[in-house]
Motif scaffolding. Structure first.
Motif, PDB file in Angstrom:
ATOM      1  N   PRO A  42     -28.949 -25.135  96.357  1.00 42.46           N
ATOM      2  CA  PRO A  42     -29.385 -24.275  95.242  1.00 42.46           C
ATOM      3  C   PRO A  42     -29.109 -24.880  93.872  1.00 42.46           C
ATOM      4  N   ALA A  43     -28.072 -25.716  93.774  1.00 35.88           N
ATOM      5  CA  ALA A  43     -27.733 -26.329  92.491  1.00 35.88           C
ATOM      6  C   ALA A  43     -28.477 -27.637  92.249  1.00 35.88           C
ATOM      7  N   GLY A  44     -29.265 -28.089  93.231  1.00 39.69           N
ATOM      8  CA  GLY A  44     -29.992 -29.340  93.069  1.00 39.69           C
ATOM      9  C   GLY A  44     -29.726 -30.280  94.220  1.00 39.69           C
ATOM     10  N   PRO A  45     -30.371 -31.428  94.253  1.00 45.17           N
ATOM     11  CA  PRO A  45     -30.189 -32.373  95.356  1.00 45.17           C
ATOM     12  C   PRO A  45     -28.811 -33.016  95.325  1.00 45.17           C
ATOM     13  N   ARG A  46     -28.315 -33.307  96.510  1.00 47.10           N
ATOM     14  CA  ARG A  46     -27.017 -33.950  96.658  1.00 47.10           C
ATOM     15  C   ARG A  46     -27.162 -35.134  97.623  1.00 47.10           C
ATOM     16  N   LEU A  47     -26.408 -36.196  97.323  1.00 47.13           N
ATOM     17  CA  LEU A  47     -26.341 -37.351  98.214  1.00 47.13           C
ATOM     18  C   LEU A  47     -25.022 -37.271  98.981  1.00 47.13           C
ATOM     19  N   VAL A  48     -25.106 -37.051 100.286  1.00 45.06           N
ATOM     20  CA  VAL A  48     -23.920 -36.907 101.134  1.00 45.06           C
ATOM     21  C   VAL A  48     -23.675 -38.232 101.838  1.00 45.06           C
ATOM     22  N   MET A  49     -22.514 -38.817 101.583  1.00 49.76           N
ATOM     23  CA  MET A  49     -22.145 -40.111 102.167  1.00 49.76           C
ATOM     24  C   MET A  49     -21.071 -39.928 103.225  1.00 49.76           C
ATOM     25  N   PHE A  50     -21.170 -40.729 104.292  1.00 50.77           N
ATOM     26  CA  PHE A  50     -20.230 -40.634 105.411  1.00 50.77           C
ATOM     27  C   PHE A  50     -19.566 -41.989 105.645  1.00 50.77           C
TER      28      PHE A  50
ATOM     29  N   ALA B  12     -28.525 -34.542  90.776  1.00 51.11           N
ATOM     30  CA  ALA B  12     -29.443 -33.661  90.045  1.00 51.11           C
ATOM     31  C   ALA B  12     -29.734 -34.209  88.658  1.00 51.11           C
ATOM     32  N   ALA B  13     -28.687 -34.719  87.984  1.00 51.20           N
ATOM     33  CA  ALA B  13     -28.901 -35.270  86.647  1.00 51.20           C
ATOM     34  C   ALA B  13     -29.744 -36.537  86.707  1.00 51.20           C
ATOM     35  N   LEU B  14     -29.629 -37.275  87.811  1.00 50.47           N
ATOM     36  CA  LEU B  14     -30.369 -38.517  87.962  1.00 50.47           C
ATOM     37  C   LEU B  14     -31.861 -38.304  87.949  1.00 50.47           C
ATOM     38  N   ILE B  15     -32.327 -37.285  88.625  1.00 52.36           N
ATOM     39  CA  ILE B  15     -33.774 -37.056  88.725  1.00 52.36           C
ATOM     40  C   ILE B  15     -34.225 -35.928  87.819  1.00 52.36           C
ATOM     41  N   ALA B  16     -33.339 -35.478  86.931  1.00 53.20           N
ATOM     42  CA  ALA B  16     -33.690 -34.490  85.904  1.00 53.20           C
ATOM     43  C   ALA B  16     -34.204 -33.200  86.505  1.00 53.20           C
ATOM     44  N   GLU B  17     -33.653 -32.810  87.694  1.00 52.05           N
ATOM     45  CA  GLU B  17     -34.079 -31.543  88.278  1.00 52.05           C
ATOM     46  C   GLU B  17     -33.321 -30.408  87.621  1.00 52.05           C
ATOM     47  N   GLY B  18     -33.917 -29.259  87.630  1.00 52.94           N
ATOM     48  CA  GLY B  18     -33.353 -28.086  87.033  1.00 52.94           C
ATOM     49  C   GLY B  18     -33.764 -27.886  85.598  1.00 52.94           C
ATOM     50  N   ARG B  19     -34.395 -28.907  85.012  1.00 55.98           N
ATOM     51  CA  ARG B  19     -34.868 -28.764  83.655  1.00 55.98           C
ATOM     52  C   ARG B  19     -36.080 -27.848  83.654  1.00 55.98           C
ATOM     53  N   ALA B  20     -36.129 -26.915  82.749  1.00 59.24           N
ATOM     54  CA  ALA B  20     -37.221 -25.945  82.709  1.00 59.24           C
ATOM     55  C   ALA B  20     -38.541 -26.656  82.472  1.00 59.24           C
ATOM     56  N   ARG B  21     -39.544 -26.265  83.224  1.00 62.39           N
ATOM     57  CA  ARG B  21     -40.868 -26.856  83.084  1.00 62.39           C
ATOM     58  C   ARG B  21     -41.523 -26.339  81.817  1.00 62.39           C
ATOM     59  N   GLY B  22     -41.874 -27.232  80.943  1.00 65.22           N
ATOM     60  CA  GLY B  22     -42.526 -26.842  79.704  1.00 65.22           C
ATOM     61  C   GLY B  22     -44.025 -26.665  79.895  1.00 65.22           C
ATOM     62  N   TYR B  23     -44.658 -26.066  78.915  1.00 64.76           N
ATOM     63  CA  TYR B  23     -46.098 -25.858  78.949  1.00 64.76           C
ATOM     64  C   TYR B  23     -46.808 -27.041  78.300  1.00 64.76           C
ATOM     65  N   ASP B  24     -47.915 -27.402  78.893  1.00 62.64           N
ATOM     66  CA  ASP B  24     -48.807 -28.410  78.313  1.00 62.64           C
ATOM     67  C   ASP B  24     -50.044 -27.671  77.818  1.00 62.64           C
ATOM     68  N   VAL B  25     -50.410 -27.903  76.561  1.00 63.72           N
ATOM     69  CA  VAL B  25     -51.530 -27.171  75.978  1.00 63.72           C
ATOM     70  C   VAL B  25     -52.821 -27.427  76.738  1.00 63.72           C
TER      71      VAL B  25
END
Length: 382
Positions: free
Chosen positions: A198-206, A233-246
Motif C-alpha cells: 500500500p505504501a509503494g513498491p518494495r525490493l525484498v532481498m534474501f 518508491a522514491a526511485l520510481i516516483a510512485e505515489g506522486r499525484a497525477r497532474g492534469y494535461d490540458v
C-alpha cells in the motif's frame, strides 16, 4: 450532387487518402524513433512500443490532414488543367464558385474528420498515453533492471543483477546507494523480489549483506541479513499525484473553464481557454486549404509551361497562416481575455478563400467577354 461533383470529390478523396498515408508514415517514423530510444532501450518489450506509437497517431493525423488535403487539391486541379478538363468545364459555362462546390464538400469532410480527431480521439489517446506512461515508469523491472548490466537509474544509485528469472526473481543482486551525502551503502543478496505494498513498491532481498561507509570518518559497518526490505518508491516516483494535461481534457470543459477550475486543476486559465477554442478552430481551418489551392489554380489557364506560378501563389498564401497561428497562440496563452485569437487562423483563411473566389470569377468573365457588348453590335437603348 451532380456527376461533376462526384467526379471531383472521388478523385480528391482518393488522392487525399494516398497523401495522408505517406505523410502520416513520415511523421510516425520520426515519433517512433524517439519512442524506441525511450522504451526499447529501457527494457520494454515490442508490444509496449507499438501501443505507444499507436496512441501517438491521432495527434500526428491532426497535424497532417490539412496538409494532405491541400496537396491533393493542388495535384488534382493541376492535372485537370494539364489535360484541359478545367478549360472545357469553364467553356461549358461553369462559374468559379460552381467549380469550387465539390472542393467545399471535400473541405467539409476533412473538417469533420479533423474535428473528430481534435475533440474526441486525440484527447482520449493523450489521456491513455499519460496513464500508460505512469504504469511503465512504475515497472522497475522493465525500466531500470536488466540482467548482466550495471544500471544507473537515478543519481547516486547503481544496480546489477546477474539473472532475472521468468517469474521475476532477481538472482545475485548488487545495489549501491550513494544518495545520502555522508553515507554510502552497498547491498548484496543471493535473491530478491520486487513486491507491491500500500505504501509503494518494495525490493525484498534474501540472504545478503549491507555495508555502510561513513564518508566523514571512513568507518565501514557490515550487517548480514536473512531478509531485508529496500524502499524503491522514491526511485520510481510512485505515489506522486497525477497532474492534469490540458491536451487530455474535454473540449467542453476547456471552453467553459474559469479561474476556479484552472486553480483546482493546477493549469493556467489562458492555456485552457486557448486549447479548447483552438480545437474548434482547427476543425474550421481544415475546410479552407483545399479551397485556397483550387481557387489559385483557377486563376491560370492552360499552358505548356504548367501552372507553377499559381501553385507557388497557393503555397505563399497558406504558409503565413501558420505564422498567424503561432502569433495567436503566443498572445492568447499569455492573456485569458484573448482566447478569441484562436480563430484568427480560420478567419484569415476564409478571407483569402473569398478573395480568391471573387478574383477567379472576375477573371473568367473577362476572358469569356461575359457582360461586354460584341464589336459592331448596336447599342441597346436605356
Amino acid at each position: 450532387m451532380g456527376r461533376f461533383d462526384r467526379y471531383i470529390l472521388t478523385q480528391l478523396t482518393v488522392l487525399f487518402g494516398f497523401f495522408s498515408l505517406v505523410l502520416i508514415s513520415v511523421y510516425w517514423i520520426e515519433a517512433a524513433v524517439d519512442l524506441f530510444d525511450s522504451l526499447i532501450a529501457d527494457g520494454q518489450n515490442l508490444s509496449v512500443f507499438l501501443e505507444f506509437t499507436a496512441l501517438a497517431l491521432p495527434q500526428i493525423m491532426l497535424l497532417v490532414l490539412p496538409i494532405a488535403a491541400f496537396v491533393a487539391t493542388l495535384y488534382i486541379f493541376n492535372r485537370m488543367i494539364g489535360e484541359s478538363e478545367l478549360v472545357v468545364m469553364q467553356t461549358a459555362g461553369l462559374s468559379a464558385w460552381r467549380l469550387l462546390r465539390p472542393v467545399l464538400v471535400f473541405g467539409l469532410l476533412v473538417g469533420g474528420l479533423t474535428g473528430t480527431l481534435a475533440n474526441v480521439l486525440a484527447p482520449a489517446a493523450r489521456s491513455q498515453f499519460i496513464d500508460r506512461s505512469a504504469e511503465v515508469q512504475e515497472d522497475l523491472t522493465g525500466r531500470f533492471l536488466r540482467a548482466g548490466e550495471f544500471i544507473h537509474p537515478t543519481a547516486g544509485l547503481t544496480v546489477y543483477i546477474r539473472e532475472i528469472t521468468e517469474l521475476g526473481e532477481f538472482r545475485d543482486l548488487f545495489l549501491q546507494d550513494r544518495s545520502q551525502p555522508d553515507v554510502e551503502t552497498t547491498y548484496t543478496a543471493t535473491t530478491a523480489l520486487l513486491v507491491r505494498s500500500p505504501a509503494g513498491p518494495r525490493l525484498v532481498m534474501f540472504d545478503g549483506m549491507a555495508q555502510s561507509l561513513d564518508r566523514e570518518t571512513g568507518r565501514l559497518s557490515t550487517v548480514t541479513f536473512a531478509d531485508f526490505t529496500y524502499d524503491v518508491a522514491a526511485l520510481i516516483a510512485e505515489g506522486r499525484a497525477r497532474g492534469y494535461d490540458v491536451r487530455e481534457l474535454p473540449t467542453a470543459l476547456l471552453v467553459r473553464a474559469d479561474a476556479g477550475t484552472a486553480e483546482a486543476m493546477g493549469l493556467p486559465l489562458a492555456r485552457m481557454l486557448f486549447e479548447g477554442h483552438d480545437r474548434i478552430a482547427r476543425m474550421l481551418f481544415a475546410i479552407f486549404p483545399p479551397l485556397i489551392g483550387a481557387a489559385c489554380l483557377m486563376l491560370g489557364h492552360f499552358s505548356r509551361f504548367g501552372v507553377w506560378r499559381q501553385i507557388l501563389l497557393a503555397v505563399v498564401l497558406v504558409v503565413p497562416l501558420q505564422v498567424i497561428w503561432n502569433a495567436s497562440e503566443a498572445t492568447a496563452r499569455a492573456d485569458a481575455e484573448l482566447w478569441y485569437l484562436a480563430y484568427a487562423q480560420p478567419a484569415a483563411a476564409a478571407a483569402i478563400t473569398l478573395a480568391l473566389g471573387l478574383l477567379a470569377g472576375s477573371r473568367r468573365r473577362l476572358l469569356t467577354g461575359y457582360g461586354r457588348r460584341p464589336r459592331g453590335s448596336p447599342e441597346v437603348p436605356a
